[in-house]
Design a protein around this motif. Structure first.
Motif, PDB file in Angstrom:
ATOM      1  N   ASN A   1      -2.241  61.787  36.788  1.00  0.00           N
ATOM      2  CA  ASN A   1      -2.757  61.015  36.019  1.00  0.00           C
ATOM      3  C   ASN A   1      -1.891  59.756  35.765  1.00  0.00           C
ATOM      4  OD1 ASN A   1      -4.242  59.933  33.825  1.00  0.00           O
ATOM      5  ND2 ASN A   1      -3.300  61.342  32.199  1.00  0.00           N
ATOM      6  N   ASN A   2      -2.394  58.633  36.278  1.00  0.00           N
ATOM      7  CA  ASN A   2      -1.553  57.370  36.040  1.00  0.00           C
ATOM      8  C   ASN A   2      -2.103  56.427  34.829  1.00  0.00           C
ATOM      9  OD1 ASN A   2      -1.330  54.244  36.703  1.00  0.00           O
ATOM     10  ND2 ASN A   2       0.321  55.211  37.765  1.00  0.00           N
ATOM     11  N   PHE A   3      -1.502  56.531  33.734  1.00  0.00           N
ATOM     12  CA  PHE A   3      -2.136  55.732  32.441  1.00  0.00           C
ATOM     13  C   PHE A   3      -1.342  54.400  32.337  1.00  0.00           C
ATOM     14  CE2 PHE A   3      -1.714  54.976  27.850  1.00  0.00           C
ATOM     15  CZ  PHE A   3      -2.929  54.880  27.471  1.00  0.00           C
ATOM     16  N   ARG A   4      -1.996  53.205  32.508  1.00  0.00           N
ATOM     17  CA  ARG A   4      -1.334  51.815  32.409  1.00  0.00           C
ATOM     18  C   ARG A   4      -2.257  51.125  31.118  1.00  0.00           C
ATOM     19  NH1 ARG A   4      -0.605  49.770  38.524  1.00  0.00           N
ATOM     20  NH2 ARG A   4       0.073  51.668  39.428  1.00  0.00           N
ATOM     21  N   ARG A   5      -1.651  50.768  30.672  1.00  0.00           N
ATOM     22  CA  ARG A   5      -1.770  49.981  29.177  1.00  0.00           C
ATOM     23  C   ARG A   5      -1.419  48.537  29.663  1.00  0.00           C
ATOM     24  NH1 ARG A   5      -2.555  51.977  23.369  1.00  0.00           N
ATOM     25  NH2 ARG A   5      -2.915  49.901  22.263  1.00  0.00           N
ATOM     26  N   PHE A   6      -2.279  47.479  29.330  1.00  0.00           N
ATOM     27  CA  PHE A   6      -1.967  46.211  29.394  1.00  0.00           C
ATOM     28  C   PHE A   6      -2.101  45.197  28.171  1.00  0.00           C
ATOM     29  CE2 PHE A   6      -3.359  47.868  33.427  1.00  0.00           C
ATOM     30  CZ  PHE A   6      -2.592  47.320  34.537  1.00  0.00           C
ATOM     31  N   ASP A   7      -1.307  44.290  28.083  1.00  0.00           N
ATOM     32  CA  ASP A   7      -1.544  43.107  27.112  1.00  0.00           C
ATOM     33  C   ASP A   7      -2.274  42.140  27.852  1.00  0.00           C
ATOM     34  OD1 ASP A   7       0.162  44.097  25.282  1.00  0.00           O
ATOM     35  OD2 ASP A   7       1.733  43.480  26.012  1.00  0.00           O
ATOM     36  N   VAL A   8      -3.424  41.748  27.049  1.00  0.00           N
ATOM     37  CA  VAL A   8      -4.371  40.577  27.761  1.00  0.00           C
ATOM     38  C   VAL A   8      -4.519  39.327  26.884  1.00  0.00           C
ATOM     39  CG1 VAL A   8      -6.736  40.297  28.433  1.00  0.00           C
ATOM     40  CG2 VAL A   8      -5.712  42.519  28.769  1.00  0.00           C
ATOM     41  N   GLN A   9      -4.086  38.432  27.285  1.00  0.00           N
ATOM     42  CA  GLN A   9      -4.217  37.260  26.592  1.00  0.00           C
ATOM     43  C   GLN A   9      -5.745  36.880  26.360  1.00  0.00           C
ATOM     44  OE1 GLN A   9      -2.268  33.765  28.613  1.00  0.00           O
ATOM     45  NE2 GLN A   9      -0.473  35.098  29.185  1.00  0.00           N
ATOM     46  N   GLN A  10      -5.904  36.379  24.823  1.00  0.00           N
ATOM     47  CA  GLN A  10      -7.171  36.475  24.398  1.00  0.00           C
ATOM     48  C   GLN A  10      -8.054  34.966  25.310  1.00  0.00           C
ATOM     49  OE1 GLN A  10      -7.387  35.838  20.207  1.00  0.00           O
ATOM     50  NE2 GLN A  10      -9.655  36.484  20.004  1.00  0.00           N
ATOM     51  N   LEU A  11      -7.088  33.839  25.418  1.00  0.00           N
ATOM     52  CA  LEU A  11      -7.700  32.874  26.054  1.00  0.00           C
ATOM     53  C   LEU A  11      -7.854  32.941  27.399  1.00  0.00           C
ATOM     54  CD1 LEU A  11      -5.776  30.265  23.791  1.00  0.00           C
ATOM     55  CD2 LEU A  11      -8.208  31.093  23.419  1.00  0.00           C
ATOM     56  N   LYS A  12      -6.889  33.728  28.068  1.00  0.00           N
ATOM     57  CA  LYS A  12      -7.095  33.825  29.658  1.00  0.00           C
ATOM     58  C   LYS A  12      -7.248  35.390  29.668  1.00  0.00           C
ATOM     59  CE  LYS A  12      -4.277  29.806  30.777  1.00  0.00           C
ATOM     60  NZ  LYS A  12      -3.108  29.362  31.503  1.00  0.00           N
ATOM     61  N   PRO A  13      -8.363  36.230  29.949  1.00  0.00           N
ATOM     62  CA  PRO A  13      -8.502  37.527  29.831  1.00  0.00           C
ATOM     63  C   PRO A  13      -8.033  38.143  31.273  1.00  0.00           C
ATOM     64  CG  PRO A  13     -10.440  36.314  29.340  1.00  0.00           C
ATOM     65  CD  PRO A  13      -9.600  35.507  29.346  1.00  0.00           C
ATOM     66  N   GLU A  14      -7.974  37.144  32.218  1.00  0.00           N
ATOM     67  CA  GLU A  14      -7.614  37.679  33.731  1.00  0.00           C
ATOM     68  C   GLU A  14      -6.091  37.814  33.706  1.00  0.00           C
ATOM     69  OE1 GLU A  14      -7.527  33.216  33.532  1.00  0.00           O
ATOM     70  OE2 GLU A  14      -8.892  34.494  32.790  1.00  0.00           O
ATOM     71  N   VAL A  15      -5.395  37.250  32.773  1.00  0.00           N
ATOM     72  CA  VAL A  15      -3.752  37.303  32.678  1.00  0.00           C
ATOM     73  C   VAL A  15      -3.577  38.541  32.054  1.00  0.00           C
ATOM     74  CG1 VAL A  15      -1.832  36.311  32.090  1.00  0.00           C
ATOM     75  CG2 VAL A  15      -3.429  35.087  32.934  1.00  0.00           C
ATOM     76  N   ARG A  16      -3.141  39.482  32.711  1.00  0.00           N
ATOM     77  CA  ARG A  16      -2.702  40.908  32.183  1.00  0.00           C
ATOM     78  C   ARG A  16      -1.405  41.248  32.632  1.00  0.00           C
ATOM     79  NH1 ARG A  16      -6.511  45.482  34.277  1.00  0.00           N
ATOM     80  NH2 ARG A  16      -5.220  45.267  36.103  1.00  0.00           N
ATOM     81  N   THR A  17      -0.440  41.704  31.393  1.00  0.00           N
ATOM     82  CA  THR A  17       0.847  42.093  31.602  1.00  0.00           C
ATOM     83  C   THR A  17       0.965  43.595  31.181  1.00  0.00           C
ATOM     84  OG1 THR A  17       1.406  39.885  30.690  1.00  0.00           O
ATOM     85  CG2 THR A  17       3.062  41.349  30.714  1.00  0.00           C
TER      86      THR A  17
END
Length: 197
Positions: free
Chosen positions: A31-47
């Motif tokens: 089970n690989n659980f990844r959570r990302f921070d997504v920029q509201q103005l650039k949803p394609e940018v995920r950290t």
């Protein structure tokens, strides 16, 4: 991945029916659980949110052998059985690095190896087919679900989190049941259960 093998054999024995069998099950979870921070103005940018991401591997091997015997006596049906189970399990919980790889320096491991006996017995008094009584006993096991064993802390929001407990043990239930069947139409049962752990 779930693998199961089961074999059963039955034959007449001393004016009754004898059954023996064996079962093996092997379970592997990844089970690989990844959570990302997504920029509201650039949803394609995920950290990747490293403290809130986790890798949990769990394996469980259960091996069981069992024997069961039933016999019809004068006005009474008798059944008795015994199952022996051995369980070997291991869980590995890892943190992740910033690039999403497993962080071997942030690992928690737990292992289990235990063997149990599970007897069962039943008597059915069927001298009067229109008013039958039955008395049964069995011992059962319930294991914790895999996710409840993962020690990683899942933050659901700023005030709520969920965290597994590696010390969770299986629970064992002893059940006694008294049953009456009247005219094949009305069945009434009274049961008592005792749960340990």
């Amino acid at each position: 991945d779930i693998y199961t093998f089961k074999a059963d054999y039955e034959q007449n024995f001393k004016k009754g029916r004898l059954g023996i069998g064996a079962k093996t099950s092997i379970i592997n979870t990844d089970n690989n659980f990844r959570r990302f921070d997504v920029q509201q103005l650039k949803p394609e940018v995920r950290t990747l949110d490293v403290p809130r991401s986790n890798q949990f591997n769990y394996s469980e091997n259960i091996n069981a052998v069992y024997v069961n015997y039933n016999k019809q006596l004068k006005g009474v049906m008798f059944q008795a059985g015994l199952r022996m189970e051995n369980t070997v399990s291991q869980g590995d919980s890892y943190g992740l690095t910033a690039n999403g790889e497993v962080n071997l320096n942030n690992q928690q491991t737990f292992k289990r190896n235990y063997t149990n006996l599970f007897p069962s017995a039943a008597l059915t008094f069927n001298k009067n087919p229109m008013n039958q009584w039955g008395l049964s006993y069995s011992r059962r096991i319930d294991r914790p679900v895999y996710q409840d064993l993962n020690p990683f802390e899942f933050k659901l929001d700023e005030y709520t989190f969920q965290k597994g407990n590696t010390e969770l043990r299986p629970q064992y239930t002893n059940i006694i049941t008294l049953t009456n069947t009247y005219k094949y139409k009305l069945t009434t049962s009274l049961s008592y259960s005792h749960v340990a752990d």
